[in-house]
Design an enzyme around this catalytic site. Structure first.
Site, PDB file in Angstrom:
ATOM      1  N   ILE A 100      29.751  41.656  18.289  1.00 31.86           N
ATOM      2  CA  ILE A 100      30.240  43.023  18.036  1.00 31.86           C
ATOM      3  C   ILE A 100      30.980  43.182  16.791  1.00 31.86           C
ATOM      4  CG2 ILE A 100      31.441  45.014  18.933  1.00 31.86           C
ATOM      5  CD1 ILE A 100      28.985  44.114  20.456  1.00 31.86           C
ATOM      6  N   HIS A 116      36.721  35.966  29.713  1.00 24.54           N
ATOM      7  CA  HIS A 116      35.963  34.648  29.258  1.00 24.54           C
ATOM      8  C   HIS A 116      36.241  33.854  30.527  1.00 24.54           C
ATOM      9  CE1 HIS A 116      34.628  31.596  26.684  1.00 24.54           C
ATOM     10  NE2 HIS A 116      35.332  30.768  27.024  1.00 24.54           N
ATOM     11  N   ASP A 152      36.884  33.347  20.548  1.00 18.43           N
ATOM     12  CA  ASP A 152      37.424  33.182  21.967  1.00 18.43           C
ATOM     13  C   ASP A 152      39.008  32.771  21.273  1.00 18.43           C
ATOM     14  OD1 ASP A 152      35.331  33.770  23.163  1.00 18.43           O
ATOM     15  OD2 ASP A 152      34.735  31.783  23.758  1.00 18.43           O
ATOM     16  N   LYS A 609      27.161  13.990  73.031  1.00 20.95           N
ATOM     17  CA  LYS A 609      27.051  12.694  73.626  1.00 20.95           C
ATOM     18  C   LYS A 609      26.567  12.868  75.193  1.00 20.95           C
ATOM     19  CE  LYS A 609      28.932   9.521  75.946  1.00 20.95           C
ATOM     20  NZ  LYS A 609      27.806   9.033  76.684  1.00 20.95           N
ATOM     21  N   CYS A 719      31.100  18.833  90.540  1.00 18.33           N
ATOM     22  CA  CYS A 719      32.648  18.563  90.135  1.00 18.33           C
ATOM     23  C   CYS A 719      33.439  19.405  91.163  1.00 18.33           C
ATOM     24  CB  CYS A 719      32.857  18.648  88.880  1.00 18.33           C
ATOM     25  SG  CYS A 719      32.210  20.453  88.369  1.00 18.33           S
TER      26      CYS A 719
END
Length: 914
Positions: A100, A116, A152, A609, A719
């Site tokens: 630009i 940026h 920049d 497991k 149980c």
């Protein structure tokens, strides 16, 4: 009294830029009340307009698409004239690839601001995000600065920073922070300018760097550097332009994506990939391609792009062409045509989308990938695709094949070679996996170690099963951690997670006869009971928790306000991470389901497991998770010993929760290990000696029926079995007479026979313990009414047993048998408080029961019994919606019901001030 605050100042703004980022900034500026007087964006490409221009045109904002702004170093007068006619007070450049001219930059009253994507002055130039990663920066971020005639170099207005994660790529860093926070930052910068508060801070030159645009020709990998530097190079060029090397014989150009340094537990075993200049050849493994730096450390690459542009899983590099094409159903053909129309909308320059049409060669860009993923989600009932999937299947034909595989739940992620043990049983052929299940694959244990799993009906060996070692636990945990932190599981919506669990439940139901048969063979469960309870309740459990997935929610909490500001406090319920689940042998699949369903519904990953003596239904379950489409690494199953596998899970620093069902002695040890290792969360369902109180005013027929069930259900391997029955004196003898009569009717035999009531005990060691238990009862003076011996036949069969005259001091009155042994004690008529005192005189508190027709007595007794579950005029009546767990040394924490979810969640409090 202060009047209403004045509205924020607004400005006339020209937005100069492109992309979705530019579109979002434009939309947010308009929401702020600013007048966007014009939008300047890039010309249409291949007949497609940029998103920023499209959005502005919808709003009736003037849109200009100049191919260039200047010629021979001079601004084009006609361009400048069109710009000046708008009367902009500020130029906002969110993302702009065009140069630009300064005549435009300096024209507005407030000048121009530019976004940026780096922390200036570091990484000036066009590939700032790439270089942030390539240089291994620990901090990244963005800058908004005042445009000047340098590159920049203008004065800083605002900066925001973030942590750069070890495996971040350009895409992840952009999507996580630079995009969402960048939009907010641009809006905040404009607000500061409008309020006259915007700073102009000169950029320091110290630490300033400038790097050029990354291009394909400059992205070749330099192998003479450490693994971390190679990883940074690969991720810094991922996705564009792509880090590449030459490899193989003959040489071909390979581009690497999805790199990680997380190689914990990986072993470089597989097919070698020769790479000229590399410190060592690469190794193609099931996890991906392992590469080495000159420091001999490893990194892992998960995706490779071939010379023809096709993207493949690195683990499939030597596998050649994909499996044969799927034949689509009529419904799938309809879906394919709908997706074809979506491709046609995204690719307007393509006259007709054919199977060979390549998405990217037809002009699609990264923004179109996002659009395609979202359109497919709408067309396919919320199916979650990754952007990666589009890059992996770039032609329409390949994309449809990938899509259909995902819809069927058998995409390549789920494809797995399974070495089944086949066995004919129960009028069917069983297909039983027998290896460890890690990362979506069935694999041998370290050192190819195995053990025998035994059929308790006849003592024969069913098969050899892989015996997990400590290194296997480490691999499984690393895989589960990666799946939790980086995998698809954590990215899909809660509702989609529920959809996968519903699909898993459906598959379990489709395989229920096979699962029940395996349970009968491996655990000795009576088949009809296994079908209804072991498997049936497992299916119900997954369906129940699948429904909870999208209903896990926090709350908003009123707190004291920080006047004159205000506060908002909310809570979030989050998964804890990698969970270890250690399950017993009495209900192998059901205990797995009770814990795993809640664990997965909460969003965790898991290493299971199973008991060493009953591993087979857990491994079959693992296979079904693949078919359900649950992402690899989410579920892992490790048959093995508790002292090795269970101990390592309890000690492992990356495991955040242990769920255990088993003995109180082992539970205490696990609790200690969890505390010492990393204070991991733990829930324990331990031993029991559940009292059942039977009053004289009960329905005696029902009390006998339920009393039998309370003890002999599942061969007593239960149980919550009633470990001791207290029978009121006036009905004691009649109760015993009827019980013995019923016991003698029970058929003990092969669990696969449909008329069998009572199968073999689970394993030989348990059978021996039951015999010792009964011998001790006789020795201490209890009356053995019936049973008490092993049945003389092959297998591990034990007689249903009844003891009476059991006194409180006896061993069998205090310790559970975990077998088919009924322990009966008297209590004096009407002495409610005395029997309650005796019932509670135990360190266990898992379950309890009472039989009476007196509602007041039932309420009083249930209130006083010290147990996590109280059954009134019933027994064993558990349900997936009702929480289950014990008191005292029977453990803490809950399975089932909404309460179980909290065992696998953590609560985070978030407080805002505004």
């Amino acid at each position: 009294m202060a009047g209403p605050s004045s509205p924020p100042a607004t400005m006339k703004i020209a937005v100069i830029g492109q992309s979705l980022f530019g579109q979002e900034v434009y939309c947010h500026l308009r929401k702020e009340g600013h007048e966007v007087v014009g939008v300047f964006t890039v010309p249409d490409k291949d007949g497609k307009a940029d998103p920023l221009g499209l959005e502005a045109e919808k709003d009736g904002v003037p849109v200009f698409k100049f191919s260039r702004w200047r010629a021979k170093g001079q601004a084009l007068p006609e361009v400048v004239a069109k710009y000046q006619a708008l009367g902009a007070e500020l130029n906002v450049l969110p993302f702009c690839s065009q140069f630009i001219p300064m005549e435009i930059i300096n024209a507005p009253q407030h000048g121009s601001i530019i976004y940026h994507p780096s922390l200036l002055p570091r990484h000036r130039g066009a590939s700032a995000i790439n270089w942030t990663l390539i240089h291994g920066d620990k901090k990244g971020g963005f800058s908004i600065f005042w445009a000047d005639d340098g590159l920049d170099t203008g004065d800083l207005l605002l900066q925001k920073e973030c942590e750069v994660l070890p495996d971040d790529t350009v895409s992840t860093l952009y999507n996580r922070f630079l995009f969402p926070e960048g939009i907010k930052g641009m809006v905040q910068a404009v607000r500061l300018i409008a309020e006259g508060k915007a700073p102009r801070l000169p950029q320091p030159e110290e630490g300033a760097t400038y790097e050029g645009i990354q291009k394909k020709e400059t992205a070749k990998i330099d192998w003479d550097q450490p693994a971390e530097a190679i990883h940074n190079w690969i991720r810094g060029n991922d996705k564009v332009p792509g880090a590449w090397t030459e490899a193989c014989e003959p040489l071909q150009k390979l581009t690497f994506f999805n790199s990680t340094l997380n190689t914990s537990g990986l072993v470089p075993e597989g097919d070698a990939l020769p790479i000229p200049g590399a410190h060592r050849p690469g190794v193609v493994t099931k996890a991906g391609l392992i590469l080495f730096g000159n420091d001999d450390k490893m990194l892992l690459v998960k995706n490779i792009q071939l010379e023809d542009g096709k993207m493949i899983l690195a683990s499939n590099f030597y596998k050649g062409a994909a499996s044969s094409a799927l034949e689509l159903t009529e419904a799938e053909l309809v879906t394919a045509e709908a997706v074809r129309s979506a491709w046609q909308r995204i690719l307007p320059n393509v006259l007709e989308v054919e199977d060979s049409t390549d998405f990217f060669k037809s002009g699609a860009a990264s923004v179109d990938v996002v659009r395609l993923v979202e359109e497919v989600k709408e067309l396919c009932d919320g199916l979650e695709l990754e952007n990666e999937d589009v890059y992996m299947a770039t032609t329409f034909g390949d994309f449809i094949q990938l899509l259909v595989r995902k819809l069927r739940g058998d995409d390549e992620e789920g494809e797995c070679s399974i070495d089944y043990v086949e066995m004919a049983a129960n009028k069917r052929t069983l297909h039983m996996p027998h290896q460890l299940f890690i990362g979506g694959a069935f694999v041998d244990a370290e050192g190819a170690k195995t053990f025998e799993t035994i059929n308790p009906t006849d003592g024969s060996v069913i098969c050899q099963v892989s015996l997990a070692q400590v290194t296997d636990v480490d691999k499984a945990v690393a895989t589960a951690k990666d799946a939790f932190e980086n995998g698809r599981w954590g990215k899909i919506s809660a509702r989609d997670r529920g959809r996968l669990l519903y699909r898993l439940a459906d598959l379990m139901e489709q395989h229920q006869e096979e699962l029940a048969t395996i349970e009968a063979l491996d655990a000795g469960a009576v088949y009809t009971l296994a079908l209804k309870t072991h498997v049936g309740m497992s299916i119900q459990t997954f369906r129940y928790f699948a429904g909870w997935c999208d209903k896990i929610q926090g709350s908003t909490i009123p707190i004291n306000q920080a006047r004159p500001n205000r506060n908002l406090t909310l809570t979030r319920k989050e998964p804890v991470g990698v969970c270890g689940i250690i399950i017993p042998w009495n209900y192998p699949l059901m205990m797995l389901s009770w814990k795993t369903a809640a664990c997965l519904a909460a969003g965790n990953t898991v290493v299971i497991k199973p008991a060493q003596v009953t591993p087979l239904t857990a491994l079959k379950f693992a296979e079904l998770t693949l078919k359900a489409g649950i992402p690899k690494g989410v579920v892992n199953v490790l048959p093995g010993s508790g002292s090795l596998v269970g101990q390592r899970l309890s000690d492992h620093p990356d495991v955040r929760k242990i769920g255990f069902t088993g003995s109180t002695e082992v539970g205490k040890h696990i609790m200690k290990s969890c505390a010492i290792s990393n204070v991991k969360k733990v829930s324990l369902e331990l031993g029991g000696k559940s009292p059942l109180i039977i009053f004289a005013d009960c329905d005696l027929n029902k009390a006998v029926q339920m009393g039998m069930s309370s003890v002999f259900f599942n061969k007593g391997e239960n149980c919550i079995a009633a470990g001791r029955l207290f029978v009121e004196d006036s009905i004691h003898d009649e109760f015993v007479r009827r019980v013995v009569q019923e016991v003698r009717k029970m058929k003990v035999g092969n669990p696969l026979d449909r008329d069998t009531d009572h199968g073999p005990q689970n394993h030989h060691a348990h059978l021996m313990k039951l015999m010792e238990y009964c011998q001790r009862g006789v020795k201490e003076g209890a009356t053995l009414v019936c049973g008490g011996n092993q049945i003389p036949r092959p297998g591990f069969f034990f007689e249903p047993t009844v003891f009476t005259d059991v006194e409180d001091h006896m061993f069998i009155a205090k310790e559970e048998s975990f077998g088919p042994v009924m322990i009966i004690s008297r209590f004096a008529d009407g002495d409610v408080d005395a029997v309650l005192s005796r019932a509670n005189a135990t360190e266990f508190g898992l379950a309890s029961g009472v039989f009476t027709r007196d509602i007041n007595k039932a309420l009083y007794v249930s209130d006083k019994l010290q147990a996590g579950t109280v059954f009134v005029n019933t027994y064993n009546k558990t349900d997936v919606a009702a929480p289950f767990g014990g008191f005292k040394q029977s453990g803490f924490g809950k399975d089932l019901g909404e309460a179980a979810l909290n065992e696998y969640l953590r609560v985070k409090t978030v407080t805002f001030e505004y």
